[in-house]
Design an enzyme around this catalytic site. Structure first.
Site, PDB file in Angstrom:
ATOM      1  N   ASP A 139       3.359  -6.446   3.329  1.00 20.47           N
ATOM      2  CA  ASP A 139       2.979  -5.331   4.207  1.00 20.47           C
ATOM      3  C   ASP A 139       3.375  -5.654   5.645  1.00 20.47           C
ATOM      4  O   ASP A 139       2.638  -5.370   6.577  1.00 20.47           O
ATOM      5  CB  ASP A 139       1.466  -5.073   4.099  1.00 20.47           C
TER       6      ASP A 139
ATOM      7  N   ASP B 178       6.129   0.480   6.543  1.00 19.18           N
ATOM      8  CA  ASP B 178       4.665   0.356   6.400  1.00 19.18           C
ATOM      9  C   ASP B 178       4.144   1.489   5.522  1.00 19.18           C
ATOM     10  O   ASP B 178       3.776   2.535   6.036  1.00 19.18           O
ATOM     11  CB  ASP B 178       4.017   0.380   7.788  1.00 19.18           C
TER      12      ASP B 178
ATOM     13  N   HIS C  60       3.586   2.675  12.420  1.00 11.54           N
ATOM     14  CA  HIS C  60       2.663   3.799  12.687  1.00 11.54           C
ATOM     15  C   HIS C  60       3.272   4.880  13.583  1.00 11.54           C
ATOM     16  O   HIS C  60       2.528   5.633  14.208  1.00 11.54           O
ATOM     17  CB  HIS C  60       1.359   3.307  13.342  1.00 11.54           C
TER      18      HIS C  60
ATOM     19  N   HIS D 166       0.838  -1.212   0.000  1.00 10.11           N
ATOM     20  CA  HIS D 166       0.000   0.000   0.000  1.00 10.11           C
ATOM     21  C   HIS D 166       0.862   1.246   0.000  1.00 10.11           C
ATOM     22  O   HIS D 166       1.824   1.368   0.757  1.00 10.11           O
ATOM     23  CB  HIS D 166      -1.046  -0.005   1.116  1.00 10.11           C
TER      24      HIS D 166
ATOM     25  N   GLU E 142      -4.871   1.865   2.512  1.00 11.81           N
ATOM     26  CA  GLU E 142      -4.974   0.705   3.402  1.00 11.81           C
ATOM     27  C   GLU E 142      -5.195   1.136   4.839  1.00 11.81           C
ATOM     28  O   GLU E 142      -5.916   0.492   5.595  1.00 11.81           O
ATOM     29  CB  GLU E 142      -3.687  -0.142   3.302  1.00 11.81           C
ATOM     30  N   GLU E 143      -4.544   2.242   5.223  1.00 14.11           N
ATOM     31  CA  GLU E 143      -4.499   2.584   6.653  1.00 14.11           C
ATOM     32  C   GLU E 143      -5.837   3.025   7.228  1.00 14.11           C
ATOM     33  O   GLU E 143      -6.141   2.721   8.374  1.00 14.11           O
ATOM     34  CB  GLU E 143      -3.450   3.681   6.908  1.00 14.11           C
TER      35      GLU E 143
HETATM   36 ZN   LIG Z   1       0.699  -1.485   6.275  1.00 17.70          ZN
END
Ligand SMILES: [Zn+2]
Length: 476
Positions: free
Chosen positions: A372, A310, A443, A298, A344-345
């Protein structure tokens, strides 16, 4: 022990290549796996080794990720960074000369974090806490919010405390990730309900805000954001994640004084949905052009750090698999797509759109793979498919160096490709690199390019390319 003999056989094969060409490379070689003799085509072992050689010496996955992280930066859906990343990945795939490069339009949520958030224990000189609003959170009132804090360990705690103990308070979800899990994805999965469902659960009983212990595995003070899901029928309350050490400080303050109050200020906003895109590059199949193999990551990320692991890494790896095929003059039988999924998030809109269009256009998807889980050293793959397919993939393990792919486990996919499975029944594969550091960074502002090791990310690219090479050649 079985594994040992398997590796020993594979190592012997490799030695054969290096020292003598003692086998005609077209001749299948018999190796023992799971107590059975299996035939291995040495031509495949050789091709997979070449994929690794090219990835490790070119380092192009790493170079692309460098550009994505350091020249474009983070890429939350609807942001300028996301738009630049769409344009740039399309350009990169065109420059590589893939057979087709195109975009799919998709409308995405458009959430903005706003000013730097504030969380402070009221009346404490050391009360400043590190904090990030959860993705999609509403703002506090403009002047901020002050309330007493009630600490809980679970959603169930909130249910049993009920309105009389929750109303008017800030609920502090404080259950840490369970360190006993070897694969940290399971530790994350065991704690993330506090982030996703915590705010609406607390609001149901009249809470005015939520803070959580960051869902991560590092013992530092860097907060980790991530999406929260509000239930429509329940008032939306502001929600934020505290750094691990900040969560400890809040617990300590509550021990000293159960009436401890917290000040929270956040200015997040959700704007109108914004136009964006999935970006797709294709190598057209020479024998079965209508059979599609998807490899994806993503392109969006959270709005802190670089979104390096990520999931900039997964996107760059997907592009590089196609480049490796071109470079080594592998003409795939089937059509192979590198897909940069958007959103995606905080919405999965890109993954849903991809599946919707696949169904609408009557596409035939053989299998889809997602990377991912970070740019770390490869370990294996998780596969959701028929048992016979999983067994077939396992029979290919001896082609891989024992320091790369060591297992094919049952069950795997990815947030962006699961809609394809749900819509068309497409089998799915998740790439499983080593997981020890992923949730230290995930994140958070620490998910930056400098934490990526060039050899590790390239080993991942080559592992994915090796598996896709075999699937393309032999089918499921
Ligand atoms: Zn991810």
């Amino acid at each position: 022990m079985k594994n040992l003999s398997l590796y020993f056989s594979a190592a012997l094969l490799a030695i054969c290549f290096i020292f003598s060409g003692c086998q005609n490379s077209q001749t299948p070689q018999s190796v023992e796996q799971n107590g059975e003799q299996q035939e291995l085509n040495l031509e495949d072992t050789k091709m997979i080794k070449q994929l690794f050689d090219e990835a490790l010496t070119s380092r192009e996955t790493y170079s692309l990720l460098d550009h994505l992280c350091n020249n474009i930066g983070h890429r939350l859906s609807g942001s300028a960074g996301a738009a630049k990343a769409v344009e740039w990945t399309e350009q990169v795939m065109n420059e590589y000369g893939f057979d087709k490069v195109y975009k799919q339009d998709v409308m995405v949520p458009n959430w903005k974090r706003g000013e730097k958030e504030v969380a402070r224990i009221v009346g404490s000189s050391s009360g400043e806490l590190t904090v990030l609003a959860l993705g999609m959170s509403v703002a506090t009132p403009a002047e901020g919010l002050t309330a007493e804090v009630v600490e809980v360990q679970s959603l169930e705690d909130v249910e049993s405390l009920g309105e009389e103990n929750i109303k008017g308070k800030i609920v502090f979800y404080n259950r840490a990730t369970d360190q006993r899990h070897i694969r940290t994805g399971a530790a994350y999965g065991g704690a993330v309900d506090q982030r996703s469902a915590g705010p609406s659960t607390a609001a149901k009983y009249g809470a005015v805000g939520v803070v959580i212990r960051s869902v991560g595995t590092a013992f530092d003070d860097v907060p980790h954001t991530g999406v929260t899901s509000y239930q429509d029928s329940i008032p939306k309350i502001p929600a934020a994640a505290l750094g691990y050490q900040s969560a400890d400080r809040l617990t300590e303050a509550l021990k000293q004084n159960p009436n401890t109050r917290l000040f929270l200020k956040m200015t997040c906003q959700t704007l109108e949905d914004a136009p964006s895109h999935n970006v797709i590059g294709e190598l057209t199949g020479s024998e079965f052009p209508d059979e599609i193999i998807t490899i994806g990551g993503h392109l969006d990320s959270w709005d802190v750090g670089h979104g390096a692991h990520d999931d900039g890494a997964g996107c760059m790896q997907s592009i590089q698999v196609l480049r490796l095929f071109k470079k080594l003059d592998i003409k795939p039988k089937r059509t192979i797509r590198a897909v940069m999924f958007m959103n995606e998030e905080n919405g999965t809109r890109g993954g849903l759109k991809y599946a919707e269009l696949a169904e609408k256009n009557n596409e035939n998807h053989l299998i889809a793979l997602e990377s991912d889980a970070g740019a770390f050293s490869p370990r294996g793959f998780g596969v959701t498919a028929e048992d016979a397919t999983i067994e077939k993939f396992r029979s290919w393990l001896p082609h891989f160096d024992r320091n790369t792919i060591t297992f094919i486990k049952k069950g795997g996919g990815g947030v962006d490709i699961n809609p394809l499975r749900n819509t068309l029944g497409t089998p799915t594969i998740g790439f499983n690199p080593d997981s020890q550091r992923m949730f230290d960074l995930h994140h958070s502002p620490n998910d930056v390019f400098s934490t990526v090791h060039p050899r590790e990310i390239e080993l991942g690219t080559a592992s994915i390319a090796g598996l896709i090479y075999m699937i393309d050649k032999y089918g499921l």
